[in-house]
Enzyme design. Structure first.
Site, PDB file in Angstrom:
ATOM      1  N   THR A 115       0.821  -1.215   0.000  1.00 43.26           N
ATOM      2  CA  THR A 115       0.000   0.000   0.000  1.00 43.26           C
ATOM      3  C   THR A 115       0.848   1.254   0.000  1.00 43.26           C
ATOM      4  O   THR A 115       0.357   2.340   0.219  1.00 43.26           O
ATOM      5  CB  THR A 115      -0.894   0.030   1.252  1.00 43.26           C
ATOM      6  OG1 THR A 115      -0.052  -0.055   2.411  1.00 43.26           O
ATOM      7  CG2 THR A 115      -1.866  -1.123   1.242  1.00 43.26           C
ATOM      8  N   THR A 138       4.495  -4.912   3.849  1.00 46.00           N
ATOM      9  CA  THR A 138       5.243  -5.062   5.092  1.00 46.00           C
ATOM     10  C   THR A 138       5.237  -6.478   5.662  1.00 46.00           C
ATOM     11  O   THR A 138       6.178  -6.859   6.355  1.00 46.00           O
ATOM     12  CB  THR A 138       4.680  -4.134   6.180  1.00 46.00           C
ATOM     13  OG1 THR A 138       3.280  -4.387   6.329  1.00 46.00           O
ATOM     14  CG2 THR A 138       4.915  -2.683   5.828  1.00 46.00           C
ATOM     15  N   ASP A 139       4.218  -7.269   5.366  1.00 42.51           N
ATOM     16  CA  ASP A 139       4.124  -8.572   6.023  1.00 42.51           C
ATOM     17  C   ASP A 139       5.368  -9.436   5.871  1.00 42.51           C
ATOM     18  O   ASP A 139       5.793 -10.085   6.811  1.00 42.51           O
ATOM     19  CB  ASP A 139       2.918  -9.351   5.475  1.00 42.51           C
ATOM     20  CG  ASP A 139       1.644  -9.032   6.245  1.00 42.51           C
ATOM     21  OD1 ASP A 139       0.680  -9.802   6.151  1.00 42.51           O
ATOM     22  OD2 ASP A 139       1.618  -8.002   6.947  1.00 42.51           O
ATOM     23  N   LYS A 167       9.206  -7.822  11.723  1.00 38.47           N
ATOM     24  CA  LYS A 167       7.962  -7.090  11.939  1.00 38.47           C
ATOM     25  C   LYS A 167       7.400  -7.564  13.276  1.00 38.47           C
ATOM     26  O   LYS A 167       6.948  -8.704  13.398  1.00 38.47           O
ATOM     27  CB  LYS A 167       6.957  -7.366  10.812  1.00 38.47           C
ATOM     28  CG  LYS A 167       5.673  -6.542  10.952  1.00 38.47           C
ATOM     29  CD  LYS A 167       4.777  -6.670   9.712  1.00 38.47           C
ATOM     30  CE  LYS A 167       3.524  -5.804   9.878  1.00 38.47           C
ATOM     31  NZ  LYS A 167       2.639  -5.859   8.713  1.00 38.47           N
TER      32      LYS A 167
END
Lengths: 429, 635
Positions: free
Chosen positions: A103, A179-180, A258
């Site tokens: 995104t 980001t995952d 993360k």
């Protein structure tokens, strides 16, 4: 928009019978009269409603059984697309932006509500105009995937594309990424492109960039500043340091994880502070060590995916290990407990795996801290069974490294040697 | 100056109310809406202006974008979580809030949609950490009956409240997150024609309907009224925000009608003149250097602050800035308020000069530079370089509008019932779906439940209260409208105490103590209940209740028991009392002999001063009377 996104069964039939497409202006006669535009429907919705965007901007769902009549209305004046002239400042250093999805760069069409990715440099510039002040950005789209759908094949694609640019005059390369799984990708690139001359920054956003509150812009600006000012090379993950829109943290791509599902500062360097931080236009270096341990660039873009990551827990069924062996896996990375332990019940199968020539590596599910298997009896037993302790390598990084090692070696001894060799700061010394 | 007659202007008012729901949690998370002053979390953000999709030239939007403020947020973990910090996606829509808004929509006979879509409405002033407000349209249509007239309902929305503005200075704006996310119901009524009093009645009726659900919050800030006002021939609709009280509402509507009609008269005057247009390229001049010698204090200060001074030449406009169709209504004043949006103090115009230290010399300089003719006017602005051109663009647009239309803008209601310019009308609402939350399906079961739970009308509820507890109309209205209604019923049902007494304590006494600056939040319902229990058991006197509450609300005690100790209530025993009264009688024997039983008055005064709350007034009265009679008999 001429497809019937989200509509199925009865609602799809209704639209087709009345010759109405998504995006068209209609008048609907029901309990009262509604005027608006037909909107797409969410996946997994029922087939008994139409979605309408009213003039006020609100969307509503109208039950088909309540509709007496539907009419098309003349469409409104055409929307004016204002093309913004994007002047590249030739004198500025060049940055390449490779987009893989996520995104980080997206925009919203208020008329339809659709959020779509920004794909061109022009669009990016109008979304983050500050970038044009500090760099001359070339934008290229590799593919567009949510990072939970990224597979090792994608890592290979990215690495090969980067390899093409290894001799270019870019001062830095930004990879826009979801980001995952960003830290998996950054790890692979760190091994496959050891010594890559141009600094690389993987950048993502926790809040999509169609929102005014998005962390995307600051992350991109911070990454650009970092690349231009770091005076070194390496693969970094660049994101907000914390919940403030202030400091951008640049983490070693093999030492980052993360650690939160949704916070802006979700990414953290494990066991240390971030290698660099950027506050406004100031870059501060915290880690003076070089990222790559070897100076020469050596591209080794291969991998094998038959590596299992086994997170041990009380009640882990040793037979699962047996199944893994049956499926012809060639390496197992254990996420053991504490200093690198797994329960006694597993020993038999571990021994079997060791005899088969499977590489067995140990990391800790504590994530932070070093594995040290000589301290306790259990650890010593496991060493005896042939498990290789992997220092303080993060479990996910060890998994990726094992895949890469398998793709670049011919024997389990070679794999072991590669795993223990510090290539891209994955082991802290 | 002609008198303003509101009957002739074709006033139309659309009322919009925002009412907080008393669900005790927020709309998209479980946090309770506690307001506090203690914040343990602080962080800063910068919201990025979203590109306008129409690409229209809007000086205000461009200005807002260039302002780029730093927003600082304060949070108390008791009343907000990661959702309010925009560090976590919203949770599912709160069921209680949903049920309540369905009941409200049913009470207003509004058509509820089968699928409700939460939307994101872009807001970038910082009052929402996400950069948007989550809002959803629940129903359309319906009506409320007021004085035998059906007033139409346009729409009913369920949305989240915004963060509270703490400070706005320079380039920093500060908010607290306590209020962010509290559920609000927004009810927009169809515009009605009529007088301000009628509007007030409609607002009152709507407020009462909401209060009859017993699940809306009370107190300052729990309900906010906005009115959309227009007049005949005006052509614009003005939104006035921030009306908190009904009396203020009536005044505001009256003022706004007058202001708008005044503007209509200005339109007519300009239409009948020779005014054509203003050219940005040819009619704007810089006079920063030319006015260096101007003796006006205001001008000197501006020059010292490195402001630029520019003048706009408005041909054929003499007299228009100063023309005042009604008292206090002038184009010059309107423009003066307009520039405040850009942080500029005001403007000077030719109709009011010489004044403010600006003399004929200075005016001549301008006239020569502009080559003005007799019918011309000019307007002067002093401002920093980064603001002045935005402001000039806005002023030119406003002057152009002055001859055609009453501009649609957003204004703020003042305490005294007037309105001041707040900001230009926002562009078309930028709304898009809130995709983090799936659409909300309303089942037939839920619709039926709502229909079956429409509360009694306010009138019926008041009558019921009056009959049940023998209260007078005023007290019944007060207690029903207060936040203590449920506590009241609990007390009078459990304890043998006069309901009128209880109601007046809960309504008047506590409010009076609040007016004196004490904190009603410190007095919990539990403690209030306890105090009446003690009263019912004869353990404390009526008069002591106020003293006890005062003690607690001042923060001196936390419980009734503590307060009784700290305020020395009930510390006087029978023999002590006797002694005290004897002493007072002794000291006033002469007065008693002279005034006989009329000495009761002043003596009671003296005694109660010492013993108020410590002994029941009735008891003292009886004893004192006995003693006085004793004295009189024996002498």
């Amino acid at each position: 928009m001429s497809d019937y996104r989200g509509y199925s069964g009865k609602s799809l039939e209704y639209l087709k019978n009345n010759n109405i497409n998504i995006g068209e202006s209609v008048k609907i006669f029901a309990d009262i009269t509604y005027s608006g535009i037909i909107m797409p429907r969410y996946e997994h919705s029922d087939d008994k409603h139409l979605v309408l965007k009213l003039k006020s901007g609100y969307n509503i769902g109208l039950g088909l059984e309540k509709i007496k009549k539907i009419e098309k209305e003349n469409s409104d004046k055409k929307k004016i697309e204002h093309k913004v002239e994007y002047k590249k400042k030739i004198s500025l250093p060049k940055i390449l932006l490779l987009s893989t999805g996520g995104t980080i760069a997206s925009k919203v069409d208020y008329r339809t509500g659709a959020v779509t990715p920004i794909l061109t440099a022009e669009e990016l510039n109008s979304s983050v105009p500050e970038l044009a002040e500090i760099a001359n950005i070339d934008a290229e789209v590799l593919f567009s995937e949510y990072s939970e759908n990224i597979m090792p094949e994608h890592w290979l694609k990215i690495a090969n594309k980067l390899n093409e640019y290894c001799k270019s005059n870019y001062s830095g390369i930004i990879i826009a990424h979801g980001t995952d799984t960003m830290h998996y990708t950054s790890s692979f690139l760190s091994f496959a492109l050891s010594g890559y001359p141009i600094p690389i920054a993987l950048v993502g956003s926790q809040r999509s960039s169609d929102r005014a509150s998005s962390d995307a812009a600051l992350n991109l600006i911070g990454a650009t500043r970092f690349l231009l000012g770091c005076k070194t090379n390496g693969v970094y993950v660049v994101m907000h340091q914390d919940k403030n829109d202030e400091t951008v943290a640049c983490h070693f791509g093999t030492r980052v994880r993360k650690n939160h599902t949704s916070k802006r500062g979700a990414f953290q360097t494990i066991g240390d502070v971030p290698a660099f931080i950027v506050i406004n236009d100031e870059i501060k270096r915290n880690n003076l060590k070089n990222f790559f341990k070897k100076k020469e660039y050596e591209a080794k873009i291969n991998l094998k995916t038959n590596v299992a990551l086994v997170k041990y827990h009380p009640g882990y069924d040793p037979n699962l290990l047996e199944k893994i062996l049956e499926m012809n896996y060639q390496a197992i990375i254990f996420e053991g407990t504490g200093l690198g332990h797994i329960g006694k019940a597993m020993y038999e199968k571990v021994k079997k795996a060791g005899k088969r020539g499977i590489f067995l590596g140990m990391t800790s599910q504590c994530v932070e801290g070093r594995v040290r298997m000589t301290v306790y009896e259990s650890g010593r037993d496991l060493l005896n069974l042939g498990i290789t302790p992997l220092e303080d390598m993060i479990p996910e990084v060890a998994l990726v490294k094992a895949m890469w090692a398998l793709g670049n070696s011919n024997s389990v001894d070679e794999v072991k040697k590669i795993m223990l060799e510090n290539i891209a700061s994955e082991i802290s010394n | 100056m002609p008198e303003f007659s509101i009957k002739d202007v074709g006033l139309k008012v659309g009322l919009e109310i925002h009412q907080q729901l008393d669900t005790n949690k927020k709309l998209f998370c479980n946090c309770p809406p506690i307001e506090s002053d203690e914040y343990t979390i602080k962080f800063q953000r910068k919201l990025r202006a979203v590109k306008s999709e129409l690409g229209e030239y809007d000086p205000a939007a461009l200005f807002e974008k260039s302002k780029s403020k730093i927003i600082i947020y304060y949070a108390n973990p008791q009343s907000s979580c990661l959702v309010e910090q925009d560090e976590e996606p919203p949770h599912n829509l709160d069921e209680d809030a949903k049920k309540l808004v369905l009941v409200i929509a049913s009470s207003l006979r509004s058509n509820i949609f089968s699928e409700i879509y939460p939307m994101r409405k872009t807001v970038i002033d910082g009052s929402n950490t996400t950069g948007f407000q989550r809002t959803m349209l629940v129903s359309q249509g319906g009506f409320i009956e007021v004085d035998n007239e059906k007033i139409g309902v346009q729409s009913i929305c369920l949305e989240e409240d915004a963060a509270k503005l703490l400070r706005d200075k320079g380039s920093i704006r500060e908010y607290s997150l306590d209020r962010l996310g509290v559920p609000l119901v927004e009810i927009a009524l169809e515009p009605v024609e009529g007088e301000p009093k009628k509007i007030k009645n409609i607002a009152l009726s709507l407020g009462r309907l909401l209060r009859s659900t017993k699940k809306v919050t009370r107190g300052i800030g729990s309900i906010r009224q906005d009115v959309n006002v227009s007049v005949n021939n005006g052509g614009g609709v003005v939104e006035v925000k921030g009306v908190q009280q009904l009396d203020q509402l009536e005044k505001v509507v009256e003022f706004e009608a007058k202001r708008q009609h005044g503007l209509v008269k200005i339109i007519e005057k300009i239409k009948n003149s020779n005014f054509k247009d203003i050219s940005k390229e040819n009619d704007v001049f810089e006079i920063t250097d030319e006015w260096k010698q101007c003796k006006s204090k205001i001008v000197q200060k501006a020059l010292n602050d490195n402001f630029r001074i520019k003048v706009i030449h408005v041909k054929n406009f003499a007299g228009m800035f100063g023309y005042s169709p009604y008292n206090g209504i002038r184009l010059g004043k309107e423009i003066g308020q307009l520039v405040k949006f850009f942080g500029i103090g005001g403007v000077f115009h030719s109709d009011e000069l010489p004044n403010y230290g600006i003399e004929e010399e200075d005016i001549s300089i301008v006239k020569n530079l502009l080559k003005t003719k007799e019918n011309d006017a000019f307007l002067i602005i002093a401002a920093p370089t980064d603001k002045i051109d935005f402001a000039i663009d806005s002023v030119i647009n406003r002057i152009r509008d002055a001859g055609r239309i009453v501009p649609s803008e957003t204004r703020l209601a003042t305490q005294t019932g007037e309105t001041v310019f707040l900001r230009p009308r926002p562009g078309a609402s930028r709304m898009y779906p809130e995709t983090d939350i799936p659409p909300i399906i309303i089942t037939q079961k839920e619709l039926d439940y709502a229909k079956n739970n429409i509360p009694k009308s306010w009138d019926e509820s008041i009558t019921e209260l009056r009959n049940k507890y023998n209260l007078n109309q005023q007290l019944a209205e007060q207690i029903f409208d207060s936040k203590y209604i449920e506590l009241f019923e609990k007390i009078v049902q459990r304890i043998k105490v006069n309901p009128t007494f209880v109601a007046s304590i809960l309504c008047s006494t506590i409010i009076n103590l609040e007016r004196n600056g004490l904190n009603a939040q410190l007095l919990s319902n539990n403690e209030i209940l306890k105090s009446f229990e003690l009263l019912g058991n004869g353990k404390i006197a009526k008069e002591s209740i106020e003293m006890i509450y005062e003690n607690i609300m001042a923060g001196k005690s936390r419980t009734i028991e503590e307060a009784i100790k700290n305020a020395s209530i009930n510390t006087v025993k029978q023999d002590e009392l006797d002694q005290m009264l004897e002493k007072i009688i002794e000291n006033n024997k002469n007065m008693i002999k002279n005034q006989k039983e009329r000495a009761m008055g002043p003596l009671m005064g003296i005694v109660m001063k010492e013993l108020r709350g410590k002994v029941s007034g009735e008891v003292i009265n009886k004893l004192l009377l006995l003693k006085i009679r004793n004295v009189l008999e024996n002498n």
